[in-house]
Design a protein around this motif. Sequence first.
Motif: not given
Length: 421
Positions: A371-386
């Motif tokens: 995708h060129g960038e990523a989001r994480y967690l159920h609502d996408g709040r996390a911008r990085t894995l850390m």
Amino acid sequence: MTSMELGERAFLQFGPNSKLSVISEFTIGQSVFDVPWTPGVSASLPDRDGLGPIFHRDSCLGCHEKNGRTFDPDGTRLISSLVRLGVGSGGNNAEANYGNQLQPNGVGGVSAEGNVILGYDTIVGNFGDGTGYTLRSPKIVFSGLNYGGLASDLKTSVRMTQQVIGLGLLESVSEDTILGFADPNDKDKNGISGRPNYIKDLSGSGKSLGRFGWKANAPSLKRQNSAAFLGDLGITNPMFPSQNCTSTQTQCNSATNGGSLEVSEAKVVAITKYMQLVAVPIRRKAYYGNILEGKRMFHWAGCANCHVPKMKTAPTASFQQLASQTIRPFTDLLLHDMGEGLADGKEDGEANGNEWRTAPLWGIGLLETVHGEARYLHDGRARTLMEAILWHGGEAEKSKNFVKNLNQDLRDYLIEYLESL
């Protein structure tokens, strides 16, 4: 079911040893997944009508771009992520005016339900070595509500899409295997008490083990797909034959539809077979020194207690290549209390407001490639894995604190390991 494709099409592959007949079923189902639907009765596209009257997107691909995690740019209205609604003590009942999910689009002559934009508060903190970090805490802003106010006891839950890979393998894991990971009373005293989510059968006569979705609220891919047809596209189907209009939505209830059932059983089966057959990208650099060190951190932190690295599928499955496979999805498919920071307060089946299914980690390192960038967690709040790790609480509080107290090099090795999955 392992793909060697590691580029932007990494999540779009079928098993490389598939028979021609299996590839054909994959392709047929993919067309159902990809092609947009149209509103009402269309003479030119009679097998693709029925969209709406209120809906989220006009195709599965609209929210699962390249079979990945489509997300909305900051500050824009949510059209790829969705917002679940609920009222009552546990948020399990539908909101009177807007139902179970806010729909941001409507067909001609039918008003959309409204819009949602996610805002964020900033949380600052420090690792044990003094290095600072920032997290984003989401807050929902509703606007343009067209069917009255929202209930005073409303509970909301933002849900970002997940990558569509390896789902047939996960469906082929036996119930006994999943229940073997459960420890609801924490008998081994390790602080981890995963438990299954049981979902009421549509007949109302029993319950089935949930394994798909952010809260394990779908017991099978067929039911998940059928619910998505209705909930996300407004398309009725054999499992969910009634339109998703509430009683107060007169435009919606009087709109022209695409027939008594707008998608056939054959198309539901086709898209289900497609999702069962999407392969998993191979791991990368598994034996590099930094990644092996990161793997040790993963296990020492206790991450593997929930993100179970390895299991085996049952000896029988819907397709031969799904049976008796050793797989490494990094999930136990169980519910875990993730603490107040991630809680939505909304029940889902037997899941309470603090509980979430352990998300599979396979393929997570390719999200940015796809995708060129990523989001994480159920609502996408996390911008990085850390950032995602730092949001872990509840049963994962001890593991999070272990990571927070690692030095910079070891934290980097852990992230390299996750990116190799």
